[in-house]
Design a protein around this motif. Structure first.
Motif, mmCIF file in Angstrom:
data_model
loop_
_atom_site.group_PDB
_atom_site.id
_atom_site.type_symbol
_atom_site.label_atom_id
_atom_site.label_comp_id
_atom_site.label_asym_id
_atom_site.label_seq_id
_atom_site.Cartn_x
_atom_site.Cartn_y
_atom_site.Cartn_z
ATOM 1 N N VAL A 1 0.819 -1.210 0.000
ATOM 2 C CA VAL A 1 0.000 0.000 0.000
ATOM 3 C C VAL A 1 0.859 1.270 0.000
ATOM 4 N N LEU A 2 1.855 1.324 0.866
ATOM 5 C CA LEU A 2 2.734 2.496 0.803
ATOM 6 C C LEU A 2 3.521 2.442 -0.496
ATOM 7 N N GLY A 3 3.933 1.248 -0.808
ATOM 8 C CA GLY A 3 4.427 0.943 -2.139
ATOM 9 C C GLY A 3 5.618 1.738 -2.606
ATOM 10 N N LYS A 4 5.822 1.655 -3.890
ATOM 11 C CA LYS A 4 6.968 2.350 -4.483
ATOM 12 C C LYS A 4 6.795 3.854 -4.368
ATOM 13 N N ALA B 1 8.430 5.254 -1.348
ATOM 14 C CA ALA B 1 9.891 5.216 -1.469
ATOM 15 C C ALA B 1 10.380 6.296 -2.426
ATOM 16 N N ILE B 2 9.641 6.497 -3.527
ATOM 17 C CA ILE B 2 10.055 7.498 -4.521
ATOM 18 C C ILE B 2 9.906 8.917 -3.956
ATOM 19 N N VAL B 3 8.734 9.161 -3.362
ATOM 20 C CA VAL B 3 8.501 10.485 -2.780
ATOM 21 C C VAL B 3 9.559 10.779 -1.721
ATOM 22 N N ALA B 4 9.831 9.800 -0.871
ATOM 23 C CA ALA B 4 10.817 9.999 0.195
ATOM 24 C C ALA B 4 12.173 10.390 -0.381
ATOM 25 N N ARG B 5 12.530 9.797 -1.522
ATOM 26 C CA ARG B 5 13.808 10.168 -2.141
ATOM 27 C C ARG B 5 13.757 11.576 -2.713
ATOM 28 N N LYS B 6 12.647 11.904 -3.366
ATOM 29 C CA LYS B 6 12.526 13.235 -3.971
ATOM 30 C C LYS B 6 12.659 14.342 -2.931
ATOM 31 N N SER C 1 6.135 2.092 9.171
ATOM 32 C CA SER C 1 6.076 2.804 7.893
ATOM 33 C C SER C 1 7.417 3.443 7.525
ATOM 34 N N VAL C 2 8.231 3.822 8.530
ATOM 35 C CA VAL C 2 9.521 4.424 8.190
ATOM 36 C C VAL C 2 10.392 3.419 7.438
ATOM 37 N N ARG C 3 10.161 2.140 7.692
ATOM 38 C CA ARG C 3 10.952 1.116 6.988
ATOM 39 C C ARG C 3 10.616 1.047 5.509
ATOM 40 N N ALA C 4 9.402 1.519 5.172
ATOM 41 C CA ALA C 4 8.995 1.494 3.769
ATOM 42 C C ALA C 4 9.690 2.575 2.953
ATOM 43 N N MET C 5 10.554 3.386 3.581
ATOM 44 C CA MET C 5 11.369 4.298 2.772
ATOM 45 C C MET C 5 12.850 3.940 2.830
ATOM 46 N N SER C 6 13.145 2.777 3.362
ATOM 47 C CA SER C 6 14.560 2.467 3.620
ATOM 48 C C SER C 6 15.153 1.445 2.667
ATOM 49 N N TYR C 7 14.361 0.945 1.697
ATOM 50 C CA TYR C 7 14.926 -0.145 0.891
ATOM 51 C C TYR C 7 15.591 0.355 -0.384
ATOM 52 N N ILE D 1 2.069 3.136 -11.858
ATOM 53 C CA ILE D 1 2.394 1.748 -11.526
ATOM 54 C C ILE D 1 2.176 1.511 -10.040
ATOM 55 N N SER D 2 2.658 2.457 -9.248
ATOM 56 C CA SER D 2 2.538 2.309 -7.799
ATOM 57 C C SER D 2 1.073 2.270 -7.359
ATOM 58 N N ASN D 3 0.249 3.137 -7.953
ATOM 59 C CA ASN D 3 -1.173 3.128 -7.593
ATOM 60 C C ASN D 3 -1.811 1.780 -7.895
#
Lengths: 479, 95
Positions: free
Chosen positions: A94-97, A100-105, A258-264, B11-13
């Motif tokens: 659900v938090l999904g990619k 992770a992408i937003v966290a990097r941006k 949820s913080v782990r979902a930005m760490s991979y 894709i993520s959605n």
């Protein structure tokens, strides 16, 4: 004292300690220090990610409290525990990619960094930081107390000594090694949890003369033990289903998860972690809770549920194997507190201090501050755990459900609903925490569901309503 | 910043929806077997490998089936996307 049991426990503690210290050598200095210390530079691979999510989520209750309840209520409680299978894949899916992408941006290191950029509101940040620090501090202290009691009960050393051993080993590696030490030790602790589950389950089935025999004896004692309704018929379908929110999908709202979902590291790591995580969490929950039920046939008449697992391990296994099994709950406690400790310290340093008190703090100072605050938080938890004040125990009651009700919608809707805004997020946090505390005190398990359900529903409507009433959506395309 | 939505979000959605659907299916499987088969009087229970049938299907088979479904979902339906837009090379590399 029982040296057979103490030896494997001591080996385990020392191993975790050494690995934790070793990984701390990899901490980088320079501009990436915060990313490295609090997020291991976003380099987690699939296996470590899966293990740290499962181990952080799995606590003493998965190994002590849960199996104890299964012992008393029968297969119905195992059914309830299996609601947790979904945590293995749901959070990451659900938090999904996108997360992770937003966290990097936006260069987010903490969950609050994400909320801050998404809602651009001081109040969202302050409310979140305060809830994280208060709730997780007390939750951590409660686990800390649990860890001390656990060592005390297995080994016979005094509570204070046990607490000191436990805290010292966790504190040193978390302070020195940060997130990387936490997740690598989590991986070891997760493996110990799986091994412990295999051993105790096998030992219990053998001691009970096979599954068929065990089921026969349970049925003879009380047929409800093998029904889904529990030995006293207290487990209604609605009540059991409501745990899908508390220990299933609601786990998305727990900041330490949820913080782990930005760490991979990459998509591949996330994909692998979902498969491994689902298997591991399902296996541990099924195995440990079944062992609790089976234990009823082998050791009938245990009055205190928390004693079921330790007594069972000592009964059906040789001492050294029991030591390995009993390392599992200790691993579960350690892997939860190390993550939470780091999260609380990141909330103080990154979210409050650098955001609002001193944005231009020098890199060297931030580094020293990170070690310092982590140590201070850890030591105060230790001090509190020696003689836990009532307020702390009271606050801990709200920690799990309160955090879920507070954060689930600001995170999930913030990711997927463009219209969501700061007013909605603030309303959601306040309504979620407030209604959870009020219900818990005045009308727990309203309408036969676990207390968490209604606050999660209310905070959803608060979010929608708040977002429609006032304020603008974010102006960028980052989200 | 303004250049339309990030292509990776689509894709993520989609994947988030798949994960949610799987969770709903998981719940239905778990509930239907537990209370469908287990709701009968205990006297009428049938047993598989020693376990009551409701428990065997709901918890044990359910665990295995959904682990396999997660595997299938991830392997065949989830897509690999680069996370660092300006650094796409790194994604392919393994360590």
């Amino acid at each position: 004292m029982n040296w057979d049991v103490i030896l494997p426990l001591a080996v385990f503690l020392i191993l975790v300690f050494l690995v934790g210290i070793y990984t701390s050598k990899h901490i980088k200095s320079g501009p990436s220090f915060l990313q490295d210390y609090f997020l291991a530079g976003r380099e987690l691979g699939g296996f470590v990610l899966a293990m740290t999510m499962v181990a952080t989520y799995g606590s003493a209750s998965s190994f002590i409290g849960g199996p104890g309840a299964a012992y008393q209520l029968g297969l119905g409680w195992v059914l309830l525990a299996m609601a947790q299978l979904v945590t293995g894949y749901f959070t990451l899916a659900v938090l999904g990619k996108k997360f992770a992408i937003v966290a990097r941006k936006i260069n987010a290191v903490t969950l609050i960094d994400f909320l801050k950029s998404r809602y651009e509101s001081k109040w969202v940040v302050i409310l979140s930081a305060v809830s994280i620090v208060i709730f997780l501090f007390s939750a951590m202290a409660a686990q800390w107390v649990g860890g001390g009691r656990l060592i005390e009960s297995f080994t016979g050393v005094s509570y204070t000594t046990a607490l000191f051993t436990f805290s010292a080993s966790v504190l040193v590696y978390v302070i020195a090694g940060g997130f990387r030490a936490v997740v690598i030790t989590d991986a070891i602790q997760g493996v110990v949890m799986v091994i412990g589950t295999v051993i105790i389950l096998a030992g219990t089935v053998m001691a009970g003369g096979g599954i068929e025999n065990i089921m026969g004896e349970l049925k003879a004692e009380n047929p409800n033990l093998i029904s889904p309704f529990g030995s006293d018929e207290s487990l209604t379908p609605l009540f059991v289903s409501s745990f899908w929110i508390l220990v299933g999908v609601g786990v998305v709202g727990l900041p330490q998860i949820s913080v782990r979902a930005m760490s991979y590291r990459n998509s591949k790591a996330m994909h692998r972690a979902m498969i491994i995580g689902t298997f591991v969490v399902g296996f541990i929950m099924l195995g440990m809770h079944l062992a609790g039920v089976f234990g009823r046939v082998i050791l009938p008449g245990i009055e205190v549920p928390d004693k079921v697992m330790p007594l069972l391990a000592l009964e059906v296994l040789p001492g050294w194997l029991a030591g390995i099994v009993l390392a599992a709950p200790l691993a579960a406690v350690m892997s939860t507190v190390d993550s939470v400790l780091l999260l609380v310290s990141s909330a103080i340093i990154k979210d409050v201090y650098i955001n609002y008190i001193k944005p231009d703090a020098s890199e060297r100072f931030v580094k020293r501050l990170s070690f310092g605050i982590t140590a201070v938080v850890g030591l105060s938890v230790f001090a509190m755990a020696i003689n836990p004040p009532d307020l702390l125990i009271w606050l801990n009651l709200f920690a799990f459900g309160g955090l879920e009700a507070a954060f689930i919608w600001p995170i999930v809707m913030g990711l997927y609903w463009k219209r969501g805004n700061a007013t909605g997020a603030i309303a959601s946090i306040l309504v979620g925490v407030g209604s959870y505390m009020w219900l818990h005190l005045n009308d727990p398990n309203l309408w036969g569901m676990h207390t968490v359900v209604i606050p999660v529903v209310l905070s959803f409507f608060a979010y929608i309503l708040g977002s429609f009433t006032k304020g603008d959506r974010p102006q960028t395309n980052t989200f | 910043m303004k250049k339309g939505n990030d292509w990776r979000y689509k894709i993520s959605n989609k994947e988030a929806i798949m994960g949610t659907v799987l969770a709903v299916l998981n719940f239905i499987w778990w509930y239907a077997f537990a209370y469908g088969l287990g709701g009968r009087p205990v006297k009428e229970y049938t047993y598989i490998l020693g376990f009551p049938a409701w428990f065997f299907y709901s918890c044990i088979v359910g665990f295995i089936v959904f682990t396999i479904l997660v595997y299938i979902m991830v392997k065949f339906f989830f897509k690999e996307v680069p996370f660092d837009a300006d650094d796409q090379e790194r994604e392919g590399g393994s360590q």
